[in-house]
Design a protein around this motif. Sequence first.
Motif, short mmCIF file in Angstrom:
data_model
loop_
_atom_site.label_atom_id
_atom_site.label_comp_id
_atom_site.label_asym_id
_atom_site.label_seq_id
_atom_site.Cartn_x
_atom_site.Cartn_y
_atom_site.Cartn_z
N LEU A 28 0.83 -1.15 -0.12
CA LEU A 28 0.15 0.12 -0.06
C LEU A 28 0.78 1.26 -0.03
O LEU A 28 0.45 2.31 0.56
N SER A 29 2.08 1.19 -0.46
CA SER A 29 3.09 2.11 -0.53
C SER A 29 2.48 3.33 -1.07
O SER A 29 3.07 4.66 -0.70
N ALA A 30 1.74 3.57 -2.10
CA ALA A 30 1.30 4.78 -2.99
C ALA A 30 0.41 5.42 -2.05
O ALA A 30 -0.05 6.62 -2.64
N LEU A 31 0.02 5.03 -1.07
CA LEU A 31 -0.85 5.81 -0.27
C LEU A 31 0.03 6.49 0.66
O LEU A 31 -0.67 7.61 1.25
N ASN A 32 1.34 6.51 1.00
CA ASN A 32 1.90 7.35 1.85
C ASN A 32 2.04 8.89 1.49
O ASN A 32 2.07 9.26 0.51
N GLY A 33 1.26 9.55 2.49
CA GLY A 33 1.28 11.09 2.19
C GLY A 33 0.07 11.63 1.55
O GLY A 33 -0.03 12.62 1.50
N LYS A 34 -0.58 10.77 1.14
CA LYS A 34 -1.97 11.21 0.45
C LYS A 34 -3.08 11.69 1.59
O LYS A 34 -3.14 11.07 2.59
N VAL A 145 -11.30 6.52 -13.62
CA VAL A 145 -10.26 5.58 -13.29
C VAL A 145 -10.45 5.19 -11.87
O VAL A 145 -10.37 4.00 -11.68
N LEU A 146 -10.71 6.25 -11.05
CA LEU A 146 -10.84 5.69 -9.37
C LEU A 146 -12.21 4.69 -9.19
O LEU A 146 -12.12 3.66 -8.83
N ALA A 147 -13.20 5.04 -10.10
CA ALA A 147 -14.41 4.12 -9.97
C ALA A 147 -14.07 2.67 -10.59
O ALA A 147 -14.37 1.74 -9.83
N ALA A 148 -13.23 2.78 -11.64
CA ALA A 148 -12.88 1.48 -12.11
C ALA A 148 -11.95 0.70 -11.21
O ALA A 148 -12.09 -0.65 -10.94
N ASP A 149 -11.13 1.02 -10.53
CA ASP A 149 -10.22 0.52 -9.66
C ASP A 149 -11.17 0.08 -8.42
O ASP A 149 -10.81 -1.15 -7.87
N LEU A 150 -12.08 1.11 -7.83
CA LEU A 150 -12.82 0.43 -6.72
C LEU A 150 -13.67 -0.63 -7.04
O LEU A 150 -13.70 -1.61 -6.15
N GLN A 151 -14.46 -0.55 -8.24
CA GLN A 151 -15.43 -1.64 -8.55
C GLN A 151 -14.80 -3.00 -8.86
O GLN A 151 -15.31 -3.78 -8.39
N LEU A 214 -7.39 2.09 -3.77
CA LEU A 214 -7.01 3.66 -3.96
C LEU A 214 -5.40 3.45 -3.98
O LEU A 214 -4.75 4.40 -4.70
N ASN A 215 -4.82 2.34 -3.50
CA ASN A 215 -3.16 2.36 -3.77
C ASN A 215 -3.24 2.07 -5.13
O ASN A 215 -2.20 2.78 -5.69
N SER A 216 -3.72 1.38 -6.05
CA SER A 216 -3.72 1.22 -7.33
C SER A 216 -3.90 2.56 -7.98
O SER A 216 -3.29 2.78 -9.15
N PHE A 217 -4.95 3.40 -7.70
CA PHE A 217 -4.99 4.72 -8.27
C PHE A 217 -4.05 5.71 -8.15
O PHE A 217 -3.81 6.37 -9.19
#
Length: 219
Positions: A28-34, A145-151, A214-217
């Motif tokens: 989940l490293s892409a979430l750091n600082g978001k 893009v966010l919706a596709a990742d979530l779904q 969220l991490n993928s996004f």
Amino acid sequence: MSKKIFLIFFTLCLLCVPTASAQSQNSLSALNGKTIVIDPGHGGSDSGAIGPSGILEKNVTLAVALKVKAILNDAGAVVILTRSSDRDVSNIKNAADAQELQARVDVGNQNQADVFLSIHANAFSSQAAHGTATYYYSGSSMGSVLAADLQAELVRAGGLADRGKATANFYVLKRTNMPASLIEMAFISNPQEEQLLNSAGFQQKIAEAICRALNSFFS
Ligand SMILES: [Zn+2]
């Protein structure tokens, strides 16, 4: 096994070990600082939809939001909930629907969030309606893009019918300044899905799926 094959096998094993552990640490490293605003649907004077056995949408959305916050915080994200208890978000007494929704939008915009995510459960007059869906505002390519990742993550983790992603003119999607999605985790009007929504195990699975998405996004 010949010496050469043994050596190749041994080398591959050595390569596998550090790779696997690095991946799990950094998953989940892409979430750091978001900065992520999570909006548990309804609350306080507004129970949201009510399931056949009396489960309230506002309680389910809050339970999932709190689980999402815990995971995101562990991953180093700044997480702001529009509400962290059973209450209305607007300070206006007897606020109109638009005022209540604007109060939620304000939390996202004033904090300059990187993402705004609203969590809901679906409802329909027929108890047979079922499945998971995700919405975004029609003009927003990043919202799409966010919706596709979530779904994708929600359907994979929750195992419910895939109703897809779709555009919607929802207030919180239209008025927020950042990529935004609204998820309908399952149908609280469906007796089986109502019980799932009310179970801590399913809530945790959904929360983890949201965080992976969220991490993928952000990756
Ligand atoms: Zn709702």
